[in-house]
Enzyme design. Structure first.
Site, mmCIF file in Angstrom:
data_model
loop_
_atom_site.group_PDB
_atom_site.id
_atom_site.type_symbol
_atom_site.label_atom_id
_atom_site.label_comp_id
_atom_site.label_asym_id
_atom_site.label_seq_id
_atom_site.Cartn_x
_atom_site.Cartn_y
_atom_site.Cartn_z
ATOM 1 N N LYS A 48 -53.367 -46.182 32.144
ATOM 2 C CA LYS A 48 -53.498 -46.346 34.001
ATOM 3 C C LYS A 48 -51.346 -46.733 33.548
ATOM 4 O O LYS A 48 -50.918 -45.540 34.606
ATOM 5 C CB LYS A 48 -54.032 -47.094 34.715
ATOM 6 C CG LYS A 48 -54.896 -46.516 34.975
ATOM 7 C CD LYS A 48 -55.621 -45.512 35.666
ATOM 8 C CE LYS A 48 -56.927 -44.302 35.094
ATOM 9 N NZ LYS A 48 -56.726 -43.140 35.342
ATOM 10 N N TYR B 88 -61.097 -42.600 36.318
ATOM 11 C CA TYR B 88 -60.604 -42.505 35.152
ATOM 12 C C TYR B 88 -59.702 -41.429 35.079
ATOM 13 O O TYR B 88 -58.271 -41.038 34.253
ATOM 14 C CB TYR B 88 -61.216 -42.441 33.523
ATOM 15 C CG TYR B 88 -60.483 -42.297 32.538
ATOM 16 C CD1 TYR B 88 -61.537 -43.468 31.768
ATOM 17 C CD2 TYR B 88 -60.412 -41.189 31.422
ATOM 18 C CE1 TYR B 88 -60.460 -43.624 30.528
ATOM 19 C CE2 TYR B 88 -59.583 -41.269 30.290
ATOM 20 C CZ TYR B 88 -59.563 -41.943 29.650
ATOM 21 O OH TYR B 88 -59.066 -42.289 28.905
ATOM 22 N N HIS C 79 -59.312 -32.622 27.580
ATOM 23 C CA HIS C 79 -60.502 -34.363 27.369
ATOM 24 C C HIS C 79 -61.195 -33.507 28.755
ATOM 25 O O HIS C 79 -60.903 -34.059 29.357
ATOM 26 C CB HIS C 79 -60.027 -35.413 26.914
ATOM 27 C CG HIS C 79 -59.705 -35.671 26.373
ATOM 28 N ND1 HIS C 79 -59.611 -36.040 24.722
ATOM 29 C CD2 HIS C 79 -59.056 -34.415 24.499
ATOM 30 C CE1 HIS C 79 -59.441 -35.974 23.597
ATOM 31 N NE2 HIS C 79 -59.298 -34.676 23.608
ATOM 32 N N PRO D 168 -53.603 -51.905 28.575
ATOM 33 C CA PRO D 168 -53.528 -50.293 28.622
ATOM 34 C C PRO D 168 -54.970 -49.598 28.634
ATOM 35 O O PRO D 168 -55.301 -48.104 28.549
ATOM 36 C CB PRO D 168 -53.534 -50.626 26.672
ATOM 37 C CG PRO D 168 -53.096 -51.174 26.308
ATOM 38 C CD PRO D 168 -53.481 -52.496 28.051
ATOM 39 N N TYR E 46 -64.293 -45.647 23.468
ATOM 40 C CA TYR E 46 -63.733 -46.374 24.195
ATOM 41 C C TYR E 46 -65.427 -47.615 23.173
ATOM 42 O O TYR E 46 -66.302 -47.640 23.559
ATOM 43 C CB TYR E 46 -63.948 -46.991 24.958
ATOM 44 C CG TYR E 46 -62.090 -46.307 26.069
ATOM 45 C CD1 TYR E 46 -61.787 -46.768 26.390
ATOM 46 C CD2 TYR E 46 -62.209 -45.046 26.799
ATOM 47 C CE1 TYR E 46 -60.675 -46.689 26.885
ATOM 48 C CE2 TYR E 46 -61.348 -44.471 27.121
ATOM 49 C CZ TYR E 46 -60.175 -45.343 26.873
ATOM 50 O OH TYR E 46 -59.331 -44.757 27.386
#
Ligand code: APR
Ligand code: PHB
Length: 389
Positions: free
Chosen positions: A296, A384, A72, A292, A200
């Site tokens: 991580k 990220y 991704h 979550p 998200y």
């Protein structure tokens, strides 16, 4: 029984450490409280930073990951009908892999079994003795029969509810914790993911996340009350609520179907310091928990494994205690940065009970700023995809 490193816990931390050490000829025994089937039935996040992918390759267990994982290069951040794509490669120069934690664990079990390295399931009453001496040991029982392992070191990889952390005397241990006033209701469904990247989403109704495992297996989450039970949520109610939290174009194209798993997870930030007591080292969830948001947990466990693996190699191969002496400090530095990112991303995206309109306006202003500011996106993307080890 004797070994060099006794590893308590057969989750991803313990198995990965065991496999890396095995490749260097360092003997380990892994002790797991549950059955293999039980460990493999746990569904956890599925986003791998490059550091973890590299460790899997170094451990010689990356063949299936490299074949099946989906790369991704970005993710969509949505708020109401607004959204922007966070481009990981453009902003941070790296991508992530989408590959379930369960698959990582399965690959590690297969490798350990193929190597014939010792692994015991359903161990009970595990106790660590002499961690502050040069001759630690682990006592436990199997089917009521007492056993003992004498070892050089103990790796406490036994998760949040394990015995390792509690073995460190109270007066030498400091714990830091934040519990969030909501949970995540997650479902797995054999449907095509709504989008080819993760979404998200933050809305007035709460947070939602669209994730995936493969082209016909989707993982979705919605923020829920801590007082909800998964049984109270029918599949229909879940899908309706998820749709209300996604931008219209995704809500309209969402493919729904029966859930094959449904569960609620609480959100917690937790760190214990130090991560070492004598010859006992804590690794992964035994030492820290993140909410979550941002995935991580497994990745932070992997960076602990990296530091401990190199420390133990230094000890056995170079006769140096430098790596193990600095383990706790090095691991914690990175842990706290992952804690900060997960806490920040959680605070940005969820609606907190009792939050007022000013708080909501602050969240929207920050999302607007992120949408339009390359530097802010770089900071987010770097965290990220994973900070360097
Ligand atoms: N003796 C032996 N094994 C134990 C004991 C014990 N006393 N207590 C717990 N265990 C086992 C658990 O059954 C579990 O299989 O230790 C294992 C710990 O595994 P995880 O909880 O998965 O922790 P870790 O390996 O550190 O993995 C971190 O897992 O929870 C996620 O978000 C987290 O993704 C991260 C990853
Ligand atoms: C998941 O796929 O389960 C997942 C992905 C990203 C997250 C959390 C969970 O931030």
């Amino acid at each position: 029984m004797k070994t060099q490193v006794a590893i308590i816990g057969g989750g991803p931390s313990g198995l990965l450490l065991g496999q890396l050490l095995h490749r260097r000829g360092i003997d380990t025994v892994v002790l797991e409280r549950k059955t293999k089937a039980h460990v493999l039935s746990r569904i956890r996040a599925g986003v791998l930073e490059r550091g973890l992918a590299a460790l899997m390759r170094e451990a010689g267990v990356a063949e299936r990951m490299d074949r099946e994982a989906i790369r991704h290069d970005g993710a969509l951040i949505a708020y109401g009908e607004d959204s922007f794509r966070l481009d990981f490669t453009q902003r941070a120069g790296h991508s992530v892999l989408v590959y379930g934690q369960t698959e990582i664990t399965r690959d590690l079990y297969d490798a350990r079994e193929a190597a014939g390295a010792p692994l015991e399931f359903e161990v009970e009453d595990v106790e660590i003795h002499g961690a502050d001496t040069d001759a630690p040991s682990v006592r436990y029982s199997v089917n009521g029969q007492p056993r003992q392992i004498d070892c050089d070191f103990v790796a406490g990889c036994d998760g949040f509810h394990g015995v390792s952390r509690k073995t460190i005397p109270d007066h030498l241990r400091r714990e830091y914790e934040k519990v969030y006033p909501f949970g995540w209701l997650g479902i797995l469904s054999e449907t095509p993911p709504v989008h080819d990247e993760l979404i998200y989403a933050s809305t007035d109704r709460g947070f939602a996340l669209c994730s995936m495992r493969n082209p016909n297996l989707s993982r979705y989450y919605i923020q829920c009350s801590l007082y909800d039970n998964p049984e109270d949520w029918t599949d229909k109610a879940f899908w309706e609520e998820l749709k209300l939290r996604l931008p219209r174009r995704f809500a309209d194209s969402l493919v729904t179907g029966p859930s094959i798993e449904k569960s609620i997870a609480p959100l917690r930030s937790f760190v214990t310091e130090p991560m070492r007591w004598g010859r006992l080292f804590l690794c992964g969830d035994a030492a820290h928990i993140v909410p979550p948001t941002g995935a991580k947990g497994l990745n932070t466990a992997a960076s602990d494994v990296h530091y401990l693996y190199h420390g133990l190699r230094d000890f056995y191969e170079n006769n140096s205690t430098e790596g193990i002496d600095r383990y706790s400090e090095k691991a914690l530095r990175r842990v706290w940065k992952a804690e900060r990112f997960s806490w920040w991303f959680s605070a940005l995206m969820h609606r907190f009970p009792g939050q007022n309109m000013f708080d909501t306006k602050m969240q929207i202003a920050e999302l607007d700023f992120l949408r339009s500011n390359a530097a802010a996106q770089s900071a987010m993307a770097e965290n990220y995809v994973g900070l360097p080890y």
